[in-house]
Enzyme design. Structure first.
Site, mmCIF file in Angstrom:
data_model
loop_
_atom_site.group_PDB
_atom_site.id
_atom_site.type_symbol
_atom_site.label_atom_id
_atom_site.label_comp_id
_atom_site.label_asym_id
_atom_site.label_seq_id
_atom_site.Cartn_x
_atom_site.Cartn_y
_atom_site.Cartn_z
ATOM 1 N N SER A 26 0.903 -1.232 -0.013
ATOM 2 C CA SER A 26 -0.073 0.000 0.018
ATOM 3 C C SER A 26 0.750 1.240 -0.009
ATOM 4 O O SER A 26 0.505 2.281 -0.885
ATOM 5 C CB SER A 26 -0.855 0.049 1.216
ATOM 6 O OG SER A 26 -0.147 -0.203 2.331
ATOM 7 N N CYS A 27 1.843 1.377 0.863
ATOM 8 C CA CYS A 27 2.619 2.550 0.845
ATOM 9 C C CYS A 27 3.857 2.780 0.310
ATOM 10 O O CYS A 27 4.526 3.820 0.240
ATOM 11 C CB CYS A 27 2.860 2.688 2.399
ATOM 12 S SG CYS A 27 4.006 1.940 3.282
ATOM 13 N N GLY A 28 4.505 1.804 -0.336
ATOM 14 C CA GLY A 28 5.666 1.943 -1.051
ATOM 15 C C GLY A 28 6.870 2.155 -0.240
ATOM 16 O O GLY A 28 6.901 1.494 1.015
#
Length: 277
Positions: free
Chosen positions: A114-116
């Site tokens: 999701s957030c990298g």
């Protein structure tokens, strides 16, 4: 090797009636990326195109810029205590003479679907100098009408999304709207890395004159990946972040958000978009 999809039992309620059935889910497994045998990053990804994902990640990090920078990419055998190959550990061996970055706790990267990038110590550590500084001079122009057609073209290529509803898509297009490549992954950053990695393996970097479309928001990380690959236009079906807009304006990247049909917001580089009328 893990499959792209897996089946799980689910209780399904429709119109007030409950029943059980098997549901198709997108697979999510960890991939450890090693550089010259040393752990560098772990990402949660959908199995498939793992070698392209690994080298695309390294291109986004500024470690490699061409296929000649990579000597070999291999799965690591004996990744578990009993010697079983999980196909979840990839080693990238750099070619002789290619500088190896300083792998420290600050630079080690843990990514999620999701957030990298989550593990870098500061914004300065995230900002990576591109190997292709001429991005602002890329003369590509694309009609707004044509740009508005690209999400539907990408959506038509998302075969696994049709079965699961749980994957991000990334598509690389020419300025004429031709689909050059499309990848899916549970992580939007992984889908982009797979495209960049495949382009690097084919000797196509920098990707001048192209458009990168993502079926998600446009984060700073995705804008940076476009810049690092020499892609002049990044379009997203959702919103960009403020930092993505700042980076786009600083680097000469055209950034489009909320691309839905003929509607869009152009946040940077509007001179590349041929406006209607």
């Amino acid at each position: 090797m893990g499959r792209v999809t897996e089946r799980r039992r689910v209780v399904r309620i429709r119109n007030g009636v409950a029943g059980t059935r098997a549901d198709t889910l997108v697979a999510e497994e960890p991939l450890e990326i090693r550089l010259n045998g040393k752990p560098l990053a772990i990402t949660m990804r959908t199995p498939g195109d793992d070698f392209a994902l690994a080298v695309g990640f390294l291109a986004s990090e500024g470690v490699v810029a061409s296929a000649s920078d990579v000597q070999a990419v291999t799965y690591c055998e004996g990744a578990t205590e009993d010697g079983t190959n999980t196909y979840n550990v990839v080693n990238v061996q750099l070619a002789a003479g290619v500088p190896v970055p300083d792998i420290t706790l600050e630079r080690n990267v843990y990514t999620t679907s999701s957030c990298g990038l989550c593990g870098k110590a500061s914004l300065d550590a995230v900002r990576t100098a591109t190997r292709y500084p001429g991005l602002a001079d890329d003369p590509v122009r694309i009609p707004a009408r044509l740009l508005g057609e690209l999400p539907e073209r990408l959506r038509a290529e998302q075969k696994v999304f049709d079965r699961t509803g749980g994957l991000h898509g990334a598509g690389l297009f020419s300025a004429e709207g031709e689909l050059l490549d499309a990848r899916e992954d549970v992580g939007r950053h992984n889908a982009v890395d797979k495209i960049i990695g495949r382009a690097l393996q084919a000797g196509l970097l920098p990707l001048a004159g192209s458009v990168l479309l993502v079926s998600s928001r446009a984060s700073f990380e995705l804008a940076q990946k476009a810049v690092m690959a020499g892609i002049p236009v990044l379009a997203a079906v959702s919103a960009p972040s403020s930092l993505a807009v700042d980076l786009a304006r600083e680097s000469g990247l055209t950034l489009v958000g909320f691309l839905r049909g003929g509607d869009m917001n152009i946040y940077a580089g509007e001179e590349r978009i041929v406006l209607p009328g």
